[in-house]
Design a protein around this motif. Structure first.
Motif, short mmCIF file in Angstrom:
data_model
loop_
_atom_site.label_atom_id
_atom_site.label_comp_id
_atom_site.label_asym_id
_atom_site.label_seq_id
_atom_site.Cartn_x
_atom_site.Cartn_y
_atom_site.Cartn_z
N ASP A 142 0.82 -1.21 0.00
CA ASP A 142 0.00 0.00 0.00
C ASP A 142 0.86 1.27 0.00
OD1 ASP A 142 -2.48 1.22 -0.20
OD2 ASP A 142 -2.66 1.50 1.96
N GLN A 143 1.99 1.20 -0.68
CA GLN A 143 2.87 2.35 -0.85
C GLN A 143 2.71 2.91 -2.25
OE1 GLN A 143 6.55 0.29 -0.05
NE2 GLN A 143 6.60 0.97 2.08
N ARG A 144 2.81 4.22 -2.37
CA ARG A 144 2.70 4.86 -3.68
C ARG A 144 4.02 4.79 -4.44
NH1 ARG A 144 -0.75 10.49 -3.86
NH2 ARG A 144 -2.75 9.65 -3.14
N VAL A 145 3.93 4.38 -5.70
CA VAL A 145 5.06 4.47 -6.61
C VAL A 145 4.62 5.42 -7.73
CG1 VAL A 145 6.63 3.24 -8.16
CG2 VAL A 145 5.77 2.12 -6.09
N VAL A 146 5.16 6.64 -7.74
CA VAL A 146 4.67 7.66 -8.67
C VAL A 146 5.34 7.53 -10.03
CG1 VAL A 146 4.19 9.25 -6.79
CG2 VAL A 146 6.39 9.38 -7.97
N SER B 119 8.48 15.42 -10.86
CA SER B 119 9.19 14.41 -10.08
C SER B 119 8.31 13.77 -9.01
CB SER B 119 10.43 15.03 -9.42
OG SER B 119 10.05 16.10 -8.56
N GLN B 120 7.17 14.41 -8.69
CA GLN B 120 6.24 13.87 -7.70
C GLN B 120 5.05 13.17 -8.35
OE1 GLN B 120 7.08 14.05 -4.41
NE2 GLN B 120 8.96 14.98 -5.22
N GLY C 221 -1.53 7.01 -19.02
CA GLY C 221 -0.15 7.21 -18.60
C GLY C 221 0.48 5.90 -18.18
N THR C 222 1.77 5.93 -17.88
CA THR C 222 2.52 4.73 -17.53
C THR C 222 3.38 4.98 -16.30
OG1 THR C 222 2.63 4.06 -19.85
CG2 THR C 222 4.18 3.02 -18.36
N VAL C 223 3.42 4.02 -15.41
CA VAL C 223 4.31 4.06 -14.25
C VAL C 223 5.29 2.91 -14.36
CG1 VAL C 223 4.49 3.89 -11.74
CG2 VAL C 223 2.58 5.14 -12.76
N LYS C 224 6.58 3.21 -14.25
CA LYS C 224 7.60 2.16 -14.27
C LYS C 224 7.86 1.71 -12.84
CE LYS C 224 9.82 3.78 -18.50
NZ LYS C 224 9.36 2.63 -19.30
N CYS C 225 7.85 0.39 -12.65
CA CYS C 225 7.97 -0.15 -11.31
C CYS C 225 8.80 -1.43 -11.37
CB CYS C 225 6.58 -0.44 -10.75
SG CYS C 225 6.51 -0.58 -8.96
#
Length: 209
Positions: free
Chosen positions: A101-105, A152-153, A170-174
């Motif tokens: 449950d942590q945010r990865v922006v 950056s946020q 959009g896309t989030v790299k994780c």
């Protein structure tokens, strides 16, 4: 005598200047060069457009030959009716929630607004929701997309948005923070509507799998 002659010469020169008989040198100043459009078609690789808008990046596929789903014909009449200028604002934050449950922006990621049409609905239903890989998008689609980039946020904003309905994409790299051995691109898309000069706050988010 000389004084009258001198006054007569001055009078002739003045008459000539006001009647156009004597040409005055006029310097033409070129108009200022308009600022370059940061999202001009020449700045966007169309192969990137195909990768990011036509295929679900969450889908696992086998190596080798693959049949791609055909797109419907590009509906020019639908796109021709779309407003090209507006006063609306769509803003928010793009991120995924990992298993803890942590945010990865999505820091610095590029986002798209894709107008809702029969053409984009097919992509949303068949590719994004259904996981099917599709043929390359018609290049004319680019003329109707709107782009921005997250900071950056992970915060983003689209300005001057015309009234209408859009798919916000959009896309989030994780990587390990999402439980993956290597970095993966997690595609996120949702529908948003705006009217007039509204300011819509819409986060683009999902839970990583």
């Amino acid at each position: 005598m000389y004084k009258r002659f001198f006054e007569w010469c001055i009078a002739c020169i003045m008459i000539a200047m006001f009647t156009g008989c004597v040409q005055r040198e006029v310097q033409l100043v070129p108009p200022p060069t308009p600022p370059a459009n940061p999202y001009d078609v020449n700045d966007v690789d169309m192969s990137d457009l195909d990768e990011n808008l036509t295929e679900s990046e969450m889908m696992m596929t086998e190596e080798g030959e693959e049949t791609k789903m055909a797109r419907i014909p590009f509906p020019s009449s639908e796109y021709y009716k779309l407003a090209r200028m507006g006063k609306g604002t769509i803003k928010g934050t793009i991120y995924v929630n990992n298993l803890y449950d942590q945010r990865v922006v999505g820091a610095g990621t590029r986002l798209y607004l894709n107008p809702v049409t029969s053409y984009s609905k097919q992509w949303y239903i068949e590719s994004y929701l259904g996981g099917n890989r599709m043929e390359k998008a018609d290049s004319r689609l680019f003329n109707y997309l709107r782009f921005t980039a997250a900071d950056s946020q992970g915060k983003f904003a689209f300005y001057g948005v015309p009234s209408g309905s859009y798919y916000l994409i959009g896309t989030v790299k994780c990587a390990q923070e999402c439980g993956y051995e290597s970095e993966k691109s997690i595609r996120i898309a949702t529908r948003v509507a705006i009217r007039g000069n509204q300011v819509i706050t819409k986060d683009l988010t999902r839970i990583s799998e």
